[in-house]
Design a protein around this motif. Sequence first.
Motif, short mmCIF file in Angstrom:
data_model
loop_
_atom_site.label_atom_id
_atom_site.label_comp_id
_atom_site.label_asym_id
_atom_site.label_seq_id
_atom_site.Cartn_x
_atom_site.Cartn_y
_atom_site.Cartn_z
N VAL A 53 -11.27 16.10 10.15
CA VAL A 53 -11.74 15.68 11.73
C VAL A 53 -11.82 14.09 11.56
O VAL A 53 -11.65 13.22 12.34
N LEU A 54 -12.68 13.79 10.67
CA LEU A 54 -12.97 12.32 10.48
C LEU A 54 -11.93 11.32 10.09
O LEU A 54 -11.81 10.32 10.70
N ARG A 55 -10.93 11.89 9.40
CA ARG A 55 -9.70 10.93 8.97
C ARG A 55 -8.77 10.96 10.19
O ARG A 55 -8.42 9.80 10.67
N GLU A 56 -8.83 11.92 11.07
CA GLU A 56 -7.91 12.00 12.22
C GLU A 56 -8.61 11.09 13.49
O GLU A 56 -7.84 10.43 14.23
N ALA A 57 -9.87 10.72 13.37
CA ALA A 57 -10.39 10.01 14.08
C ALA A 57 -10.70 8.46 13.80
O ALA A 57 -11.27 7.73 14.03
N SER A 58 -10.12 8.28 12.42
CA SER A 58 -9.92 7.00 11.58
C SER A 58 -11.45 6.50 11.26
O SER A 58 -11.54 5.43 11.12
N LEU A 59 -12.36 7.35 11.00
CA LEU A 59 -13.79 7.28 10.62
C LEU A 59 -13.90 7.27 9.42
O LEU A 59 -14.80 6.68 8.71
N VAL A 60 -12.65 7.63 8.48
CA VAL A 60 -12.79 7.58 7.00
C VAL A 60 -11.32 7.24 6.56
O VAL A 60 -10.40 7.61 7.19
#
Length: 138
Positions: A53-60
């Motif tokens: 989820v964090l990857r898809e939101a570009s947060l990681v």
Amino acid sequence: MTDIFDVIADGTRRDILQLLLRRSTDGDAGTSVTEIVAELGVSQPTVSKHLKVLREASLVTVREDGQRRFYSIEVAPLEAVDDWLVPFLVDAFGDQAPDIDIPVGPLPDGAAHAAEVVGRAAASAKHVVASAFKRLGT
């Protein structure tokens, strides 16, 4: 596109982001899923689900090294949260915001960028408020 507020609403995802932020100050080249699991005491499938989820939101961001993946925080998407939050802080505290004294060393690039973004947003919000008062004649 996923709403950033939905992404950070989950406590486990916030814990992962905080862990990655702490680790980024150490100048490491990312944190493995195994390290996140050990640090947070959450199961590996749960951590992997939240990292997706964090990857898809570009947060990681993720760096692959053979079978291992190393995650790092990406603060730029949090600017939307900052833009939304700062006016509330300005309204609540104005020029009387409390000083927060946290002894830290030099900031890593990601944290320095985040601090710069927050500072610019605060200055912009203060200017907007001051301009509005000036137009109102107060």
